[in-house]
Design an enzyme around this catalytic site. Structure first.
Site, PDB file in Angstrom:
ATOM      1  N   HIS A   6       0.808  -1.214   0.000  1.00  0.00           N
ATOM      2  CA  HIS A   6       0.000   0.000   0.000  1.00  0.00           C
ATOM      3  C   HIS A   6       0.843   1.267   0.000  1.00  0.00           C
ATOM      4  O   HIS A   6       0.294   2.355  -0.164  1.00  0.00           O
ATOM      5  CB  HIS A   6      -0.975  -0.007   1.186  1.00  0.00           C
ATOM      6  CG  HIS A   6      -2.179  -0.856   0.923  1.00  0.00           C
ATOM      7  ND1 HIS A   6      -2.103  -2.224   0.791  1.00  0.00           N
ATOM      8  CD2 HIS A   6      -3.484  -0.538   0.727  1.00  0.00           C
ATOM      9  CE1 HIS A   6      -3.305  -2.695   0.546  1.00  0.00           C
ATOM     10  NE2 HIS A   6      -4.161  -1.708   0.500  1.00  0.00           N
ATOM     11  N   SER A  57      -0.439  -0.817  -6.066  1.00  0.00           N
ATOM     12  CA  SER A  57      -0.266  -2.002  -6.903  1.00  0.00           C
ATOM     13  C   SER A  57       0.483  -1.668  -8.191  1.00  0.00           C
ATOM     14  O   SER A  57       0.348  -0.567  -8.722  1.00  0.00           O
ATOM     15  CB  SER A  57      -1.626  -2.587  -7.264  1.00  0.00           C
ATOM     16  OG  SER A  57      -2.326  -2.929  -6.099  1.00  0.00           O
ATOM     17  N   LYS A  59     -14.140  -8.069  -9.164  1.00  0.00           N
ATOM     18  CA  LYS A  59     -13.318  -8.877 -10.054  1.00  0.00           C
ATOM     19  C   LYS A  59     -12.696 -10.060  -9.302  1.00  0.00           C
ATOM     20  O   LYS A  59     -12.668 -11.187  -9.797  1.00  0.00           O
ATOM     21  CB  LYS A  59     -12.222  -7.998 -10.664  1.00  0.00           C
ATOM     22  CG  LYS A  59     -11.542  -8.641 -11.853  1.00  0.00           C
ATOM     23  CD  LYS A  59     -10.718  -7.622 -12.626  1.00  0.00           C
ATOM     24  CE  LYS A  59     -10.078  -8.280 -13.828  1.00  0.00           C
ATOM     25  NZ  LYS A  59      -9.415  -7.322 -14.707  1.00  0.00           N
ATOM     26  N   ASP A  60     -12.219  -9.801  -8.065  1.00  0.00           N
ATOM     27  CA  ASP A  60     -11.660 -10.885  -7.253  1.00  0.00           C
ATOM     28  C   ASP A  60     -12.740 -11.890  -6.868  1.00  0.00           C
ATOM     29  O   ASP A  60     -12.469 -13.087  -6.751  1.00  0.00           O
ATOM     30  CB  ASP A  60     -11.005 -10.328  -5.990  1.00  0.00           C
ATOM     31  CG  ASP A  60      -9.675  -9.641  -6.289  1.00  0.00           C
ATOM     32  OD1 ASP A  60      -9.047  -9.998  -7.300  1.00  0.00           O
ATOM     33  OD2 ASP A  60      -9.268  -8.760  -5.514  1.00  0.00           O
ATOM     34  N   GLU A  88       5.716 -33.760  -1.982  1.00  0.00           N
ATOM     35  CA  GLU A  88       4.485 -33.355  -2.634  1.00  0.00           C
ATOM     36  C   GLU A  88       4.819 -32.646  -3.948  1.00  0.00           C
ATOM     37  O   GLU A  88       5.896 -32.081  -4.108  1.00  0.00           O
ATOM     38  CB  GLU A  88       3.708 -32.404  -1.704  1.00  0.00           C
ATOM     39  CG  GLU A  88       3.092 -33.118  -0.515  1.00  0.00           C
ATOM     40  CD  GLU A  88       1.713 -33.666  -0.831  1.00  0.00           C
ATOM     41  OE1 GLU A  88       1.626 -34.659  -1.572  1.00  0.00           O
ATOM     42  OE2 GLU A  88       0.730 -33.093  -0.348  1.00  0.00           O
TER      43      GLU A  88
END
Lengths: 422, 282
Positions: free
Chosen positions: A219, A223, A247-248, A291
């Site tokens: 912040h 972004s 959108k997320d 894994e």
């Protein structure tokens, strides 16, 4: 922090006003993920994965805390308590499958998040600290996931713990004692299982704390965006809420559909069958593999098969750790001012035809048997991996001639006229 | 400076790994030149076969799979009359058998047939008592060669487990003579049996299902070897994951909800972002 035109929080009623004067928590949320955070308007769907990673961290913590209520970290009963969860605990099977596949999805979204960072050079100034904290989060995730995989105390849990702690044994002079100290014994047993459980419970909260720092650091400059051009004016941004929450939200829905398909229809597809056999120190599995999300690093570890000044095993361990540690230095290795791969012709070629096939190969080879031709291929891929980050990137960032950048984000989105040099 | 150090380190790792490559490439390609493949061929590798399912597959296969309870009951009968001689079933409780549509009384009677070791609170000694529905299947003492694994999780503990168990049970036989001609040294060790589906093709378990009619099914189904193998594979799939069908059945409404929610999320995203569009001509 943030931009001058960021919207200010205004309490909507007397209670919120009272609250804001005493503990401005709603204000914090408003400024972090609400309308008070201006975000570039041109983010594509690759920018969804940060929020998704946060979501899967929460899924892991919730399902994990519930599983811990029914699990016992004791080598005589650990395997049986996992079966107890699967058979007797109401919806226990759902919690465990969601947790096991949640780990895979956490890594999938984080890998996409990291590779978005690679392509758009999100690590470049002024965002180095976000990147560094991100690599710290990734390392913590790896430690957490590794210890979590030991807890069911199946064959792969036991032998995985044996192999991975054995890596520390390769360190000269102190290695052997270090391995014994880490395990609390000469081989994985109750002491190791107990401490791994304790740390597996602790580390997710450490991750959550570093995530807060990661988002805080984000912040400060705001972004990044697909053009790599910094925000210049208000028309370049939209408020996080409602634009990016919406959108997320859609992105989350899509990922949850894939998650549900795995959990309900193929919950063991990403696991190894041997982990449904209880740990047996007297029986070594034919193929010990971690894994899937560790395969690239496991491939690098196994690529060093001959001594070269140092013992081969030590090379493997150094290379495996170095393969992630190089990410810490990326902001200083890749120096050019232009960030986005869209405007870096040479970088783009090495990304799509070098790094991506190399990583795909390492993902495949890490799970393959340690035999030819897989060894030769993983040696090539490993060589390219180090060349890419440590030699190619520093060189192309000094010789590359970037393509012209749009003047601003608004121009890029609305097709404005002035395309000038950055 | 950073970049010079990085280039030196990068070349260091590259040289070390290519050094290993240089030593490995010779032997690898001489093997390849000799055999047309990178691994030394062995009888085990050439005889080994990949598991396949029974004809028509299992009722629980696929996203809409369901248990065939009659089959599970037959499979339990095969387990009890054949497998249970050597193999335990420790994670299954007798009460779980009610899920195979046995009645409470039947389960009680079933459990009572087993002797379960328990602590006697009065004497602190281990005594055996008839089983209760709440008990789990007891350990099975075994004194022969090999290590018969517990079967509760066997279909999850093997790759493609249900098909693997079926293939293994029906796969006993003689090794392919063509392969044997290539590897005259290959022999099945004494006391072992040849089975191409087993990891190293020699298995300590003697063929358990040998003749049709070995088990007399209570429901009158013809007990061919293939039928018994299929039934017991289905039963062991149930023991490995009693919630398998419930899991798939839960998945559909969840997927339906998510699909609906995602479409709504998409539409609201579209509507919210539409407000930015008119500014296109400013």
């Amino acid at each position: 922090m943030s931009f001058a035109w960021a919207r200010q929080y205004e309490p909507q009623n007397a209670f919120m006003k009272w609250m804001d004067e005493r503990l401005p928590l709603p204000r914090l949320v408003y400024n972090a993920v609400g309308a008070g955070y201006p975000v570039p308007r041109n983010l594509n769907y690759m920018w969804n994965f940060g929020v998704l990673a946060g979501f899967f961290l929460v899924v892991q913590i919730i399902t994990g805390v519930i599983l811990a209520m029914h699990y016992a970290a004791n080598q005589t009963v650990a395997f049986a308590t996992v079966e107890h969860i699967m058979r007797n605990v109401n919806w226990g099977w759902l919690m465990r499958y969601a947790h096991a596949n949640g780990a895979s999805f956490f890594f999938i979204v984080v890998y996409l998040h990291i590779f978005r960072g690679f392509f758009y050079s999100s690590y470049k100034a002024p965002r180095e600290m976000i990147w560094l904290l991100g690599v710290v989060i990734f390392l913590l995730m790896m430690a957490t996931a590794f210890m979590g995989y030991v807890l069911p105390w199946g064959q792969m849990s036991f032998w995985g713990a044996q192999v991975i702690t054995g890596l520390f044994g390769a360190i000269p002079l102190v290695g052997e004692n270090l391995q014994i100290w880490i395990l609390g014994g000469y081989a994985p047993d109750n002491a190791a299982l107990n401490r791994f459980f304790s740390l597996h419970f602790l580390l997710p909260f450490v991750i959550a704390a570093v995530v807060i720092l990661h988002v805080w650091a984000l912040h400060i400059p705001g972004s990044s965006n697909p053009t790599g051009v910094e925000v210049k004016s208000e028309s370049d941004t939209v408020p996080f809420h409602p634009y990016y929450t919406a959108k997320d939200g859609f992105g989350l829905g899509v990922v949850l559909i894939f998650f549900a398909i795995m959990v309900f229809f193929a919950p063991n597809a990403l696991g190894h069958p041997d982990n449904y056999i209880e740990a047996n120190p007297l029986s070594t599995p034919a193929l010990i593999v971690p894994e899937w999300y560790f395969y690239p690093f496991y491939a690098i570890l196994r690529a060093f098969t001959f001594d070269f000044i140092l013992p081969a095993k030590l090379w493997g361990v150094l290379a495996m750790f170095a393969s992630i540690l190089v990410w810490f230095f990326l902001p200083w290795l890749d120096k050019g001012a232009v960030r986005s791969g869209h405007y870096r012709p040479l970088f783009r070629k090495f990304f799509w035809f070098g790094l991506i096939p190399c990583m795909a190969a390492l993902f495949y080879l890490g799970g393959a048997h340690a035999e030819e031709p897989y060894i030769m291929l993983s040696q090539f891929a490993t060589a390219y991996y180090f060349l890419h980050f440590l030699v190619i990137l520093p060189i192309i960032s000094s010789i590359e001639k970037p393509e012209p950048l749009p003047y601003s984000i608004t121009d890029a989105v609305l097709g404005g006229k002035a395309a000038t040099e950055a | 400076m950073t970049r010079i150090i990085s280039i030196v380190v990068g070349i260091g790792f590259t040289v070390a790994v290519l050094w290993a490559f240089a030593f490995g490439v010779g032997p690898a390609f001489s093997t390849f030149a000799k055999h047309g493949q990178f691994v030394e061929p062995t009888a085990e590798l050439e005889l080994h076969k990949v598991a396949h399912g029974p004809e028509g597959g299992f009722s629980f296969d696929g996203p809409f799979g369901k248990w065939d309870y009659a089959q599970l009951q037959r499979g339990y009968q095969v387990y009890k009359e054949v497998c249970a001689a050597c193999h335990s079933l420790q994670y299954v409780a007798f009460r779980n058998l009610e899920e195979l549509t046995y009645s409470e009384a039947e389960v009680k009677a079933e459990a009572a047939q087993y002797q379960i070791p328990k602590y006697d609170p009065a004497t602190s000694e281990v005594v055996t008592q008839p089983g209760l529905p709440t008990d789990q299947f007891p350990p099975v003492p075994y004194f022969g060669t090999g290590h018969p694994p517990d079967l509760s999780l066997i279909t999850k503990a093997r790759h493609d487990g249900s098909n693997y168990v079926y293939s293994l049970l029906t796969g006993y036989g003689e090794p392919d003579p063509e392969v044997l001609a290539k590897f005259p040294d290959f022999e099945v060790p004494a006391g072992m049996s040849f089975n191409p589906y087993f990891a190293n093709v020699n298995i300590a378990m003697a063929p358990p299902l040998t003749t049709d009619g070995q088990v007399t099914y209570a429901d009158g189904t013809e007990a061919t070897v293939s039928q018994m193998a299929k039934d017991v594979s289905a039963f062991l799939t149930w023991t490995a994951e009693p919630t398998l069908v419930k899991r798939k059945q839960t998945g559909w409404p969840v997927l339906g909800f998510l699909l609906f929610a995602t479409i709504l999320a998409y539409l609201s995203k579209k509507q919210i972002w539409a407000s930015l569009k008119p500014r296109k001509k400013d």
